[in-house]
Enzyme design. Structure first.
Site, PDB file in Angstrom:
ATOM      1  N   GLU A 172      25.465 -31.591 -54.525  1.00 47.25           N
ATOM      2  CA  GLU A 172      24.396 -31.617 -53.381  1.00 47.25           C
ATOM      3  C   GLU A 172      23.607 -30.597 -53.763  1.00 47.25           C
ATOM      4  OE1 GLU A 172      26.144 -31.472 -49.358  1.00 47.25           O
ATOM      5  OE2 GLU A 172      27.038 -33.711 -49.873  1.00 47.25           O
ATOM      6  N   GLU A 291      31.012 -39.058 -52.215  1.00 42.53           N
ATOM      7  CA  GLU A 291      31.332 -38.451 -50.870  1.00 42.53           C
ATOM      8  C   GLU A 291      31.043 -39.617 -49.770  1.00 42.53           C
ATOM      9  OE1 GLU A 291      30.680 -34.530 -49.540  1.00 42.53           O
ATOM     10  OE2 GLU A 291      30.822 -33.725 -51.589  1.00 42.53           O
TER      11      GLU A 291
HETATM   12  O1  AHR Z   1      32.995 -33.016 -47.686  1.00 42.87           O
HETATM   13  C1  AHR Z   1      32.608 -31.842 -47.096  1.00 42.87           C
HETATM   14  C2  AHR Z   1      31.446 -31.600 -47.525  1.00 42.87           C
HETATM   15  O2  AHR Z   1      30.339 -32.452 -47.394  1.00 42.87           O
HETATM   16  C3  AHR Z   1      31.290 -31.254 -49.145  1.00 42.87           C
HETATM   17  O3  AHR Z   1      31.755 -29.955 -49.442  1.00 42.87           O
HETATM   18  C4  AHR Z   1      29.974 -31.248 -49.416  1.00 42.87           C
HETATM   19  O4  AHR Z   1      29.527 -31.725 -50.695  1.00 42.87           O
HETATM   20  C5  AHR Z   1      29.212 -32.255 -48.396  1.00 42.87           C
HETATM   21  O5  AHR Z   1      28.149 -31.772 -47.558  1.00 42.87           O
END
Ligand code: AHR
Length: 496
Positions: A172, A291
């Site tokens: 990210e 994610e």
């Molecule tokens: O999954 C939780 C968090 O969400 C992760 O660390 C991050 O990459 C995202 O913002």
């Protein structure tokens, strides 16, 4: 209410990459400590891994697990997590304002992943660190022997390389919350050069560049364009992250969020292909939705959690039944894009926005979202058939035309069984789903299940939830008709 799914053996989306059923373990909250690793737990094995958690993870058959972050990785020194445990430093984790003891590290994760039959998807720190730390890490994990880092690995107990094949180029990096956040040009250059260096150490690996961390990021589009223009030739996948929540308690609108997920995926595919076309490039960039999940129940509690604790209770969403139904629709959406989404990681796996929880009394339990994920993972392997569906629609404040039905079929690799997944989004009306056999010859139903009958807000915290058999189906020359209960996730397996 009626719904229809027509199957055609000759109209296929593509083959499912098993990594579509991936997941994620980050050093945050109690995912690692008191989650997968707890040496003083009654079920702990000789390595300190909780056997009760391993057993639940194995039910999900996750083939790949992203590690060690997440936001955590952008401040992580991998060297802290190897070598004798009593010499590993305690560090401040700025991402989650916690204390990281490093008692569980790279070797421990590799040993644990082996026990759950999963490969590692390794993320490197492109926040506070860069090419040098990344190339040393892959020398440590993948180079056989005879160099400083490969021999250090052997000295630390792993004679054979870990051979990690999938590498995330940071996490990210478009987000201002990220330690070492960069603009798209700076990130694109760093990702490009890091990917080159990683591949110079091991040319068999694949790399994932960071795309947007959400569809509503102000840089969405520009970010993808800039990063891929710089790194197109040297990376293999572009990542997407997406989380949902029913913050204003509007269930019909919430259950329609898979349309947003679908748009996000289609949009990023279009951007990758526009760059491909402009460059007259033969190479195709595929997607890694590394994610995705529901994440909102725990937000307020996290805001109130005191900082600088070891393994605090963080991101501990307790999922309800409607969350599981949305997860089912998101899983169907991923299958629908199996031609381009090759990797997807349910974020996360244990205790942190997770299908598996451990409580303070030592019990491990499965959340509502565990069930659709388990069925999609274990039954959704093979070739996805083009989803040709029709059903009544409704509208919500965000979406004009929402089908009450989400459905898709997957033909197994042996070519003798089709699995149909189906969600009925109606809160009060059953649906008669007709699965038109199309070019298939339906021989018999070999299994039919329903996940239904729970109130939208019911959770599995106090009493376990169950998948039940569905016997309300008939088979005739035209296909199968099955009743989908209101608010339900369903599977049917048909011998063909
Ligand atoms: O999954 C939780 C968090 O969400 C992760 O660390 C991050 O990459 C995202 O913002």
């Amino acid at each position: 209410m009626k719904g229809n799914l027509t199957l055609d053996a000759h109209a296929t989306v593509g083959k499912v990459d098993p990594r579509l059923s991936g997941s994620f373990i980050e050093h945050v909250g109690r995912a690692v400590y008191h989650g997968i690793y707890q040496p003083d737990h009654p079920s702990a094995d000789a390595d300190g891994f909780r056997q009760d958690v391993i057993d639940l993870v194995k039910h999900l058959q996750v083939p790949i697990i992203r590690y060690p972050g997440g936001n955590f990785v952008s401040g992580f020194n991998w060297e802290d997590s190897v070598g004798p445990k009593d010499q590993r430093p305690r560090r401040l984790d700025l991402a989650w304002r916690s204390v990281e003891t490093n008692q569980f590290g790279l070797h421990e994760f590799e040993a644990w992943a082996k026990k759950v039959n999963a490969d590692t998807m390794m993320a490197v720190n492109l926040g506070t660190r860069g090419i040098d730390a990344a190339r040393n890490l892959i020398e440590y994990t993948n180079f056989p022997r005879g160099t400083y880092y490969s021999d250090l690995r052997r000295q630390n107990g792993a004679d054979q390389p870990f051979n990690i094949k999938t590498w995330c180029l940071g996490n990210e990096m478009d987000g201002p919350w990220q330690i070492g956040h960069k603009d798209a040009t700076d990130y694109g250059k760093l990702a490009n050069e890091t990917s080159k260096a990683l591949k110079w150490v091991d040319s068999s690996i694949e790399t994932v560049a960071c795309g947007s961390s959400a569809l509503d990021m102000p840089t969405f589009g520009q970010w993808e364009n800039t990063v891929l223009n710089i790194a197109y030739d040297n990376v293999d996948y572009l990542s997407l992250h997406r989380y949902y929540g029913n913050r204003d308690d509007d269930t019909p609108n919430y259950l329609a969020q898979n349309l947003d997920f679908d748009d996000f995926i289609s949009g990023v595919v279009a951007m990758c292909d526009a760059i491909k076309a402009r460059r007259h490039n033969k190479k195709q960039i595929n997607l890694s939705m590394d994610e995705w999940n529901v994440w909102y129940h725990s937000n307020q509690q996290d805001d109130e959690t005191a900082p600088w604790q070891e393994h605090p209770h963080l991101l501990e969403d307790i999922y309800n039944f409607e969350d599981a139904i949305l997860v089912g629709s998101l899983l169907i959406t991923l299958l629908k894009h199996a031609d381009r989404v090759k990797i997807a990681c349910l974020a996360q796996l244990v205790n942190v926005i997770a299908p598996i929880m451990t409580d303070d009394n030592g019990k491990a339990w499965a959340q509502s979202i565990f069930y659709p994920f388990m069925q999609a993972s274990t039954m959704g392997r093979g070739t996805v058939l083009t989803p040709n569906t029709s059903a009544e629609t409704y509208s919500t404040k965000e979406f004009h035309t929402v089908s009450y039905l989400d459905s898709i079929g997957v033909l197994n690799d042996a070519g003798n069984q089709v699995t149909v997944f189906a969600v009925n989004k109606s809160l009060d009306t059953p649906m008669q789903l007709h699965v038109d056999a199309g070019t298939f010859d339906f021989k018999q139903v070999t299994g039919a299940t329903q996940f239904a009958g729970y109130a939208p807000k019911q959770t599995a915290q106090d009493a376990a939830m169950h998948i039940a058999p569905n016997t309300k189906y008939t088979l005739d020359a035209t296909g199968l008709t099955i009743e989908l209960p209101p608010l339900s996730w369903n599977t049917v397996q048909i011998a063909v």
